[in-house]
Design a protein around this motif. Structure first.
Motif, PDB file in Angstrom:
ATOM      1  N   ARG A  98       0.853  -1.192   0.000  1.00 40.75           N
ATOM      2  CA  ARG A  98       0.000   0.000   0.000  1.00 40.75           C
ATOM      3  C   ARG A  98       0.880   1.231   0.000  1.00 40.75           C
ATOM      4  N   GLY A  99       0.365   2.292  -0.592  1.00 40.18           N
ATOM      5  CA  GLY A  99       1.041   3.566  -0.499  1.00 40.18           C
ATOM      6  C   GLY A  99       0.762   4.173   0.861  1.00 40.18           C
ATOM      7  N   ALA A 100       1.681   4.982   1.333  1.00 35.73           N
ATOM      8  CA  ALA A 100       1.489   5.615   2.642  1.00 35.73           C
ATOM      9  C   ALA A 100       0.280   6.552   2.603  1.00 35.73           C
ATOM     10  N   ASP A 101      -0.021   7.093   1.425  1.00 35.24           N
ATOM     11  CA  ASP A 101      -1.136   8.029   1.275  1.00 35.24           C
ATOM     12  C   ASP A 101      -2.233   7.475   0.373  1.00 35.24           C
ATOM     13  N   GLY A 102      -2.398   6.178   0.328  1.00 37.75           N
ATOM     14  CA  GLY A 102      -3.427   5.574  -0.522  1.00 37.75           C
ATOM     15  C   GLY A 102      -2.822   4.617  -1.525  1.00 37.75           C
ATOM     16  N   ASN A 145       7.941   5.363  -0.149  1.00 40.07           N
ATOM     17  CA  ASN A 145       6.724   5.831   0.517  1.00 40.07           C
ATOM     18  C   ASN A 145       5.578   4.818   0.360  1.00 40.07           C
ATOM     19  N   THR A 146       5.939   3.538   0.432  1.00 43.76           N
ATOM     20  CA  THR A 146       4.951   2.453   0.393  1.00 43.76           C
ATOM     21  C   THR A 146       5.106   1.633   1.671  1.00 43.76           C
ATOM     22  N   ARG A 147       4.146   0.794   1.936  1.00 43.71           N
ATOM     23  CA  ARG A 147       4.167  -0.045   3.132  1.00 43.71           C
ATOM     24  C   ARG A 147       3.714  -1.450   2.763  1.00 43.71           C
TER      25      ARG A 147
END
Length: 155
Positions: A98-102, A145-147
């Motif tokens: 997942r992206g950190a912001d969506g 910036n992904t998780r």
């Protein structure tokens, strides 16, 4: 109330699951590499006329083959992450990118793949980093910036 119950727990580094997912993903990637190698092998046979040898080590053709294999594995990974957040190897371990912001962009996913490759070339140092990181993130998690999250069991 005890202090341990009040403090938030640290997220799991998911290190073993990450490594097992990569092991599972080795098999489809290996098949894609074999397919990608066919034109290079045919080109080498056509150029040399000899069907009983391998592509010369460290030759430009071999470097191009390695670059092509890296790109093919990258297309497999990034397309899988973009389409469903998982590669085939991540599904049994319930891992999801997942992206950190969506939803992550393709640029973020390619950055994740490139930094993950660099991490593996450094002996997996970027993966081991998750054991010491405050948020349990790897180098490629941080820089792209992904998780990577673990999905709950579906009943």
């Amino acid at each position: 109330m005890n202090a341990d119950a009040a403090s938030p727990s640290r997220p799991s580094p998911l290190l073993l699951r990450r490594l097992l997912a990569m092991l599972y993903d080795l098999w489809p990637v290996l098949a894609l590499w074999m397919l990608a190698a066919v034109p290079f092998t045919l080109l080498d046979v056509a150029a040399s006329g000899n069907t009983h040898h391998n592509i010369a080590p460290y030759s430009p053709l071999q470097w191009l083959l390695w670059l092509c294999c890296w790109a093919v594995a990258g297309v497999y990974a990034t397309a899988s992450w973009k389409r469903g957040g998982q590669t085939l190897g991540m599904r049994p371990w319930r891992l999801h990118v997942r992206g950190a912001d969506g939803t992550p962009s393709m640029g973020m996913l390619w950055k994740r793949y490139a930094v993950g490759t660099l991490s593996l070339l450094c002996g997996g140092l970027g993966f081991w980093w998750a054991l010491f990181d405050r948020e349990r993130l790897t180098w490629h998690d941080r820089l792209s910036n992904t998780r990577l999250v673990r999905l709950p069991k579906q009943e």
